[in-house]
Structures are given as structure tokens and as C-alpha cells.
Design an enzyme around this catalytic site. Structure first.
Site, PDB file in Angstrom:
ATOM      1  N   SER A 124       0.834  -1.212   0.000  1.00 19.40           N
ATOM      2  CA  SER A 124       0.000   0.000   0.000  1.00 19.40           C
ATOM      3  C   SER A 124       0.859   1.250   0.000  1.00 19.40           C
ATOM      4  O   SER A 124       1.568   1.508  -0.960  1.00 19.40           O
ATOM      5  CB  SER A 124      -1.053  -0.013   1.106  1.00 19.40           C
TER       6      SER A 124
ATOM      7  N   HIS B  89      -2.687  -0.518  -3.188  1.00 18.66           N
ATOM      8  CA  HIS B  89      -3.815   0.315  -2.768  1.00 18.66           C
ATOM      9  C   HIS B  89      -3.675   1.695  -3.403  1.00 18.66           C
ATOM     10  O   HIS B  89      -2.675   2.380  -3.191  1.00 18.66           O
ATOM     11  CB  HIS B  89      -3.832   0.481  -1.247  1.00 18.66           C
TER      12      HIS B  89
ATOM     13  N   ASP C 148      -4.657  -5.390   5.403  1.00 13.80           N
ATOM     14  CA  ASP C 148      -5.023  -6.111   4.190  1.00 13.80           C
ATOM     15  C   ASP C 148      -3.859  -7.037   3.814  1.00 13.80           C
ATOM     16  O   ASP C 148      -2.701  -6.665   3.973  1.00 13.80           O
ATOM     17  CB  ASP C 148      -5.292  -5.096   3.063  1.00 13.80           C
TER      18      ASP C 148
END
Lengths: 190, 274
Positions: free
Chosen positions: A11, A38, A130
Site C-alpha cells: 500500500s 492500494h 489487508d
């Protein structure tokens, strides 16, 4: 053992980390690499172009129904990316998972179901959890898990969360990951 | 046989059961997606075996309809993909203006946000009063919500931004009346929308349309089903009619790619050849 695919989740600060890994890979690198980064729902994919400049292997956005082949694929913004048993991509617009769409868990879990022990999953820098369920599923299916060293990651939360959930096969620095990938995929192909 | 293989088989059997008992056909949906949705329902109910889900589906209608909601994706927003709606204003409206009456089919409308978005554009372009919008979905629960046209203030903020980014220049809030923390879409935008239950997989052509919008529906289907549904959409369009797909959808793997010209390639707007 021959690995069939590599999935990577990253991310914040992801571009730099991906660059470092991909720039180490030679042009003949045959194992497909599939990436979820992300990014905001309104972002254009200019970062793919940036990434392309620092790497020999072609990078493209994954298209729905496209066959997974040699090269680097990234999930389009605002879609989840999944891998079907017939090694094609699916895209969905389901709810966000872990506040993310694309979500790393969604890619990793579907890839684990498909590739089983022939999958390598990599968790890099990131600011949420995540990918944690995803690496768990990869381990359950017999795959290999590599996690960036949280101590030196730009954002330690995501790698630390993965390490807390599973025993990764490797915890390492970014510049070692590319070398390891070359080593394990080459030795498997001999 | 390995355990994973039998779980794959169990999912096939579950989908067969669902189809034969309730008429909803998910057998040609993306299997990775279906698996994910079923696993999530299993996590919620604490059932760890797909075979048990199957028997529960057969014997418990309430549960079956819960699973139906899981398998039906209703994630949507007003003016989703602003560039698409910008292109509709620029490239589609001039075509629609040439017709005395306009029929638009929004196939797979879920909770209706995109159908209302089209209604707003038509209103602003002076076309709404000669248009009928058929907004359909197989998910009755979603359709019922669509008919109400009620959106929370948090959603409204996002939609207002989308609207502006899509080239809207009016005051977005004028299209709603506000009641506490919710916005209700004006009756004047609802009146020409016909909400109907229609299943793209199992139902057939019901009218000839000037435009069909079917966005982020086909991505859930396998190639054979995509092809079948593209046939239905093609046959529902008049010659010169316009098809709008989701930004990641294409006609590429279907028999219909040669039967349309590209009105806007990037934003997935196609025109049926004469």
C-alpha cells in the site's frame, strides 16, 4: 518445485518498493507477477507507466478474462482482481475489503485456491492489515510467503500484521527479495 | 481425490440446487467470485461445509434468499466513473436528440443510482419528458430500494462531487428533498422510470431500445454467458442504438465486436451498426 505465479500486495510507499524489486529482475523472468497496490478510486494509472520505466519486464493492467502469462500485471483501481481456476483474471466491483478496492486479501485468497503450493505471496510496506488473511490462505494451501522486514519498511503495519498471523518463509529487505525470486524460480526451472 | 477438488464440485452442486429450486442461475458466473461470496456466508453462519450450505438452501427459503443477496452485487453510486457520464453528455445526447421518443434500458440497475444519473442528464438536456427509462434487475430487494430513491447524506456528498466531475453544472441538491439525514430524489425524475424485475441470464428481449446501459454486470459472467447476454442486448437495440458498458468491459471475447462501431473506445460506448 516450479512456482506458477507470484502475488504481491503493497500500500503506502508502494511504488518505490516495487521499483526496487522489479528492477532486479532479468528480461527472461518467466513467472507471472500479479500486484495489488492500494490506490484511490479516482486515480489514473500513471504509476504503471512510471514503474514500466524502471523495469525490463512488461507491466500492464490486468484485463478481465485475460489469460495469466509471463509479465507483470497490476489490478486496476476501483476493482478487485481475482484469479480463476483456468488461470484467467476476473474483476469485480464488490464492496471494499479492509477499506480497499482492489484488496490484497481478495487477490491472494483466490490465487491460493488456484495455484495451491505453486504460489509465492509477498507482503510489502503498508498501513493496514489487508493481505493478512491472504497470506494465511497461501500458507494453508502450501504456498511460499515472503514478507518485507517491518523494521525497515516505510510503513511497518502491514508486514507486521502478516508476520503476526503466519510464520513467513522469508522476512527480508527489499533488495534481497528480487534476488531470492530469481534464485527460486531459476533453480526450479532447471 | 483431493479435498479442494471436492469443494469445487460441491459449489457446482450448490449452484445446480439453487437454480432448480429457485430459478436463479449462477452456474456460469465467475467461479472465483462465487466461491468468495459463499465462503463469506459460511464465515457469517459458522457453517464450514459447502454441502451443508446446499442442504440449507434447499430446506430454508429465508437462508436461500440471504445467499441470493450475497451473490447479487449491488455496489453502485451516482455518476460512477465521471468520465463515462461526461462522454454520454458529449457523444450520446446528440444521437438521442434525433429521436422523437427515447427508450433507454438500464440492465442490472441494482439500487438505481446510475439510472437516476441518466435521468438527471436527460432532464438537463431537455430530453427527459420524451424518454422512458426501463431499469431492471433480478434482485427484487435492490429494486424496491431503487424505487424509493433515498440516499444518506454521506452518500450524497460523494454523489455531488461525482456529479460535478462528470460535467454537471446545476445545483445537485436541487434534485432532492432532504429529510433529516437523507436525500430523496424528486418525483419529477422518477416519473419516467419503469422499474422491473428482469434476469439477464434467464429472461429474454422485452422491447427495442435506443440505448442500453449495462455496466459492471458482465464482468461477473464467464465467456459463454457474456456472449449469450451480449446477444440479448444486441437484439434489444434498434440499428444505430447505443450500448454503454463498464470501463473494464469489452466486446472483445464475444461474437458482437464486429457488429458495433466505437463511439468512445476508452469509455466503452458502442453504436450498433445499421
Amino acid at each position: 518445485m516450479r512456482y506458477e505465479a507470484i502475488v504481491i500486495g503493497v500500500s503506502s510507499g508502494g511504488l518505490k518498493a516495487l521499483r526496487l524489486i522489479f528492477s532486479a529482475l532479468p528480461s527472461g523472468f518467466a513467472t507471472p507477477i500479479i500486484v495489488v497496490q492500494h490506490i484511490g478510486p479516482r486515480s489514473e494509472n500513471s504509476w504503471i507507466k512510471l514503474l514500466n520505466e524502471s523495469c525490463i519486464i512488461p507491466i500492464k493492467e490486468a484485463d478481465e478474462k485475460e489469460k495469466v502469462a509471463t509479465g507483470i500485471y497490476v489490478a486496476p483501481s476501483n476493482y478487485h482482481l481475482l484469479i480463476e481456476k483456468d488461470r484467467t483474471f476476473s474483476l469485480t466491483v464488490d464492496e471494499r475489503v479492509n477499506f480497499a478496492r482492489p484488496s490484497i486479501d481478495v487477490l491472494f485468497e483466490s490465487a491460493a485456491e488456484t495455484y495451491k503450493e505453486k504460489l509465492i505471496g509477498i507482503i510489502l510496506t503498508g498501513a493496514n492489515n489487508d493481505g493478512t488473511k491472504g497470506v494465511k490462505r497461501i500458507k494453508e494451501c502450501g504456498g511460499l510467503v515472503i514478507v518485507q522486514n517491518p523494521a525497515t519498511a516505510e510503513s511497518s503495519y502491514m508486514p507486521a500484521s502478516a508476520i503476526a498471523a503466519v510464520q513467513p518463509d522469508h522476512i527480508m529487505e527489499l533488495d534481497q527479495i528480487g534476488q531470492l525470486l530469481i534464485k527460486i524460480t531459476l533453480s526450479a526451472n532447471i | 481425490m483431493r479435498k479442494e477438488d471436492s469443494s469445487e464440485l460441491e459449489i457446482s452442486l450448490l449452484l445446480e440446487a439453487f437454480y432448480h429450486k429457485y430459478g436463479y442461475d449462477f452456474r456460469q458466473y465467475s467461479r472465483a467470485h462465487i466461491r468468495r461470496r459463499i465462503m463469506s456466508r459460511m464465515g457469517l453462519t459458522g457453517i464450514s461445509d459447502v454441502a451443508l450450505i446446499q442442504s440449507k438452501v434447499l430446506n430454508d427459503q429465508t437462508f436461500a434468499y440471504e445467499l441470493l443477496q450475497d451473490l447479487s452485487i449491488t455496489v453502485t453510486e451516482m455518476f460512477r466513473d465521471q468520465e463515462f457520464y461526461k462522454s454520454v453528455r458529449k457523444n450520446v445526447i446528440p444521437v438521442l436528440k434525433t429521436y422523437p421518443f427515447i427508450k433507454i434500458w438500464h440492465a442490472g440497475c441494482a439500487t438505481g443510482q446510475e439510472a437516476y444519473s441518466v435521468a438527471i442528464i436527460l432532464k438537463e438536456e431537455g430530453l427527459y419528458d420524451r424518454t422512458t427509462i426501463y431499469a431492471t434487475d433480478f434482485n427484487q430487494q435492490a429494486l424496491d430500494r431503487a424505487k424509493e430513491g433515498i440516499f444518506s447524506n454521506a452518500m450524497m456528498e460523494e454523489y455531488a462531487l461525482n456529479y460535478q466531475l462528470s460535467g454537471g453544472i446545476a445545483s445537485f441538491s436541487d434534485y432532492f428533498t432532504f429529510n433529516y439525514d437523507r436525500g430523496i430524489i424528486n418525483q419529477s425524475l422518477k416519473k419516467n422510470i419503469v422499474w422491473a424485475n428482469h434476469n439477464l441470464v434467464t429472461d429474454s428481449v422485452f422491447a427495442e431500445m435506443n440505448m442500453i446501459i449495462c455496466r459492471n454486470v458482465l464482468i461477473y459472467f464467464d465467456i459463454n454467458l457474456q456472449n449469450k447476454v451480449q446477444k440479448l442486448l444486441y437484439e434489444s437495440l434498434i440499428p444505430g442504438g447505443i450500448l454503454g458498458l463498464g470501463l473494464k468491459e469489452s466486446l472483445r471475447f464475444t461474437d458482437y465486436s464486429e457488429k458495433y462501431t466505437e463511439l468512445d473506445k476508452k469509455l466503452r460506448l458502442f453504436k450498433k451498426k445499421y
